[in-house]
Design an enzyme around this catalytic site. Sequence first.
Site, PDB file in Angstrom:
ATOM      1  N   ASP A 166      -4.131  -5.114   6.257  1.00  0.00           N
ATOM      2  CA  ASP A 166      -4.498  -5.956   5.124  1.00  0.00           C
ATOM      3  C   ASP A 166      -3.367  -6.949   4.853  1.00  0.00           C
ATOM      4  O   ASP A 166      -2.202  -6.582   4.799  1.00  0.00           O
ATOM      5  CB  ASP A 166      -4.759  -5.091   3.881  1.00  0.00           C
ATOM      6  N   MET A 192      -0.214   0.964   5.110  1.00  0.00           N
ATOM      7  CA  MET A 192      -1.032   1.228   6.294  1.00  0.00           C
ATOM      8  C   MET A 192      -1.944   0.052   6.593  1.00  0.00           C
ATOM      9  O   MET A 192      -2.330  -0.703   5.713  1.00  0.00           O
ATOM     10  CB  MET A 192      -1.909   2.474   6.071  1.00  0.00           C
ATOM     11  N   SER A 200       0.853  -1.182   0.000  1.00  0.00           N
ATOM     12  CA  SER A 200       0.000   0.000   0.000  1.00  0.00           C
ATOM     13  C   SER A 200       0.891   1.235   0.000  1.00  0.00           C
ATOM     14  O   SER A 200       1.629   1.456  -0.958  1.00  0.00           O
ATOM     15  CB  SER A 200      -0.957  -0.032   1.201  1.00  0.00           C
ATOM     16  N   THR A 201       0.865   2.040   1.058  1.00  0.00           N
ATOM     17  CA  THR A 201       1.654   3.268   1.105  1.00  0.00           C
ATOM     18  C   THR A 201       3.140   2.970   0.906  1.00  0.00           C
ATOM     19  O   THR A 201       3.717   2.183   1.636  1.00  0.00           O
ATOM     20  CB  THR A 201       1.460   3.967   2.460  1.00  0.00           C
ATOM     21  N   HIS A 210      -2.815  -1.133  -3.202  1.00  0.00           N
ATOM     22  CA  HIS A 210      -4.009  -0.319  -2.977  1.00  0.00           C
ATOM     23  C   HIS A 210      -3.961   0.951  -3.827  1.00  0.00           C
ATOM     24  O   HIS A 210      -3.203   1.879  -3.528  1.00  0.00           O
ATOM     25  CB  HIS A 210      -4.129   0.064  -1.494  1.00  0.00           C
TER      26      HIS A 210
END
Length: 352
Positions: A292, A289, A169-170, A196
């Site tokens: 998940d 973040m 993600s991030t 994401h």
Amino acid sequence: MQPIRTLIVDDSVVARRVISDIFAAERDFEVVGTAPNGRLALTKIERLSPDLVTLDIDMPELDGIQTLAEIRSRFPDVRVIMVSNLTQRGASITVEALFLGASDYVTKATRTSSADEARKFLSDQLLPKARAILASPGVVTRTPRPPVESPVRRRTAPSPAEIVVIGSSTGGPNALTEVLSGLPAEFPAPIVIVQHLPANFTPFLARRLDAAGPLAVHEAATGDRLVPGQAWIAPGDRHLEVHATSAGFELRTTDGPLVNSCRPAADVLFNSAAAACGASTLAVVLTGMGQDGLAGCRAIRAAGGQVIAQDRETSVVWGMPGQVTGAGLADAVLPIEEVGAEIVRRAAVVRR
């Protein structure tokens, strides 16, 4: 604890006011200034020393990409969140910004949203991302962080990986570039990735990763057959699953409910891989973040598969890999520059 010093950069007076109001309403942020263009922003960064900059893409004099490049060159410790439109052009530029070192991005609401809806839409993205980014390694948070225990379950002679599933993600685009670039063109397993991103962002990510490394990288579609030495990225706003068929492993996309507030979700991919591939599954959890991938890693470990997690020091946000590590599910916790080689080692001998 001193508040996070924030500079808002946007050529829209309305946008500057809305973002300033969002941060000003929070005790842990301090808006130290605003700027209507990139050139003025660079002057203010030098004078005001912000911790965080929110950066619009379309601006006069210096646009968002040009300004970001200057920030990364001159002020490497300043974290940057891009503010993007949900348009094809906005998606393309935002993905490029993530590769150039932006910490994360937020998207503006559509023009049909009311003022209150637009503010809430932006606030719900901006505040948690800003807090997570500023709490990550390499950022001065002005309060000491306690050490994090990293229990690792040791096992002997796990099954060689026949499929690799990755969640990020991030900070993910750069982490994915590092990992995929470290794999040989003849890598003996297929790779399936959840990053994401919104729907119109993932085609640009796939093209960028395809051009950056030795492996062919595709945006996934239902019916795609998995073959060794290629990678597939879940399309934005669609879950991605691996299924076993008489002809081999096949991908399916679905529009099921959000999982961990995400679609696509790493847990959906990981759970499907555990069911379809069992002990021959290798999961890799990279910077991001939230949590998940945690439930999916449990399923993969229960099926006899393996898990690699990125370490805290090289993660933009040690949320996803930190959750997996803290639960004792990781076979290895490694800096990002070592993840590719570890994947190769764990897939070196493929069972027939």
